[in-house]
Scaffold this active site. Structure first.
Site: not given
Length: 228
Positions: A195, A31, A33, A135, A8, A35, A64, A140-143, A173, A66
């Site tokens: 990611g 990937h 993202d 999911m 990601s 948003m 993806h 909405g957020f990585g990590g 994911d 979102m």
């Protein structure tokens, strides 16, 4: 099928996206993202960046979305160069029509479900899809940390895929790492978005290879795979 690893770019350096894409050569998909700060509380990339990325790498793009109103925007991401486009069930007003439009434009159609969204109401839609995304964190957020409570949902989804005899990829994911990927594979996932587990390492390409090896090993022992 063999496990697929999709790094990601949400965890990559946005100032060096072309170089970051090259750093994961050997990955199955890249990937992306998207948003919009409406469907999720974050703002990332859009159509122009996808167009640029598609020219900068030979790795196919897995977008993806979102975003709100994916029925309107999804086809534009195919035109921008995406090989797979995922829209959220919670945001799509016409998921069958949107999936068919994505396919008609030459990309793989995928639908995503947030953690609290059950799979069962969408069983009849599965033949319209090429991939389903479960999911394993709130989008909405990585990590974020992996949500173990999603494992039964992955298992139920794999059972539905088998029930209908579909060649449907099952993607996960969120919080996918060396510590969680085997559990996901054992439960039935075969496409893995990673990611920070890839980009926060000294050798992202090696991280991709290691994650794929772990997933393949777990899949080989999984009851759902042995049944095929």
């Amino acid at each position: 099928m063999a496990a697929q690893i999709n790094p990601s770019i949400l965890s990559a350096d946005f100032a060096r996206l072309a170089e970051e894409a090259k750093a994961v050569e050997g990955a199955d998909w890249l990937h992306v993202d998207v948003m919009d700060n409406h469907f999720v509380p974050n703002l990332t990339l859009g159509v122009p960046i996808v167009e640029s990325l598609s020219r900068a790498t030979d790795i196919p793009l897995d977008c993806h979305l979102m975003i709100e109103d994916p029925d309107r925007w999804a086809p534009q991401y195919v035109e921008a160069g995406a090989g797979s486009v995922t829209f959220h069930a919670e945001a799509a007003a016409a998921p069958v029509r949107t999936a068919r439009e994505i396919r008609a434009k030459g990309a793989r159609a995928s639908m995503a479900l947030k953690p609290a969204t059950p799979i069962e109401p969408y069983e009849d839609l599965l033949p319209e899809l090429d991939m389903l995304l479960i999911m394993t964190v709130e989008p909405g957020f990585g990590g974020q940390s992996f949500l173990d409570i999603m494992l039964p949902k992955i298992r139920r989804t794999r059972q539905l895929i088998a029930k209908h005899g579909l060649q449907l990829w099952l993607q996960v994911d969120g919080g996918v790492s060396a510590a969680t990927i085997e559990r996901c594979a054992e439960a039935g996932a075969d496409v893995f978005v990673a990611g920070s587990a890839v980009y926060n390492t000294d050798d992202p390409a090696a991280a991709v290879r290691m994650l794929r090896h772990q997933a393949d090993e777990a899949t080989a022992k999984a009851p759902w795979a042995c049944a095929h």
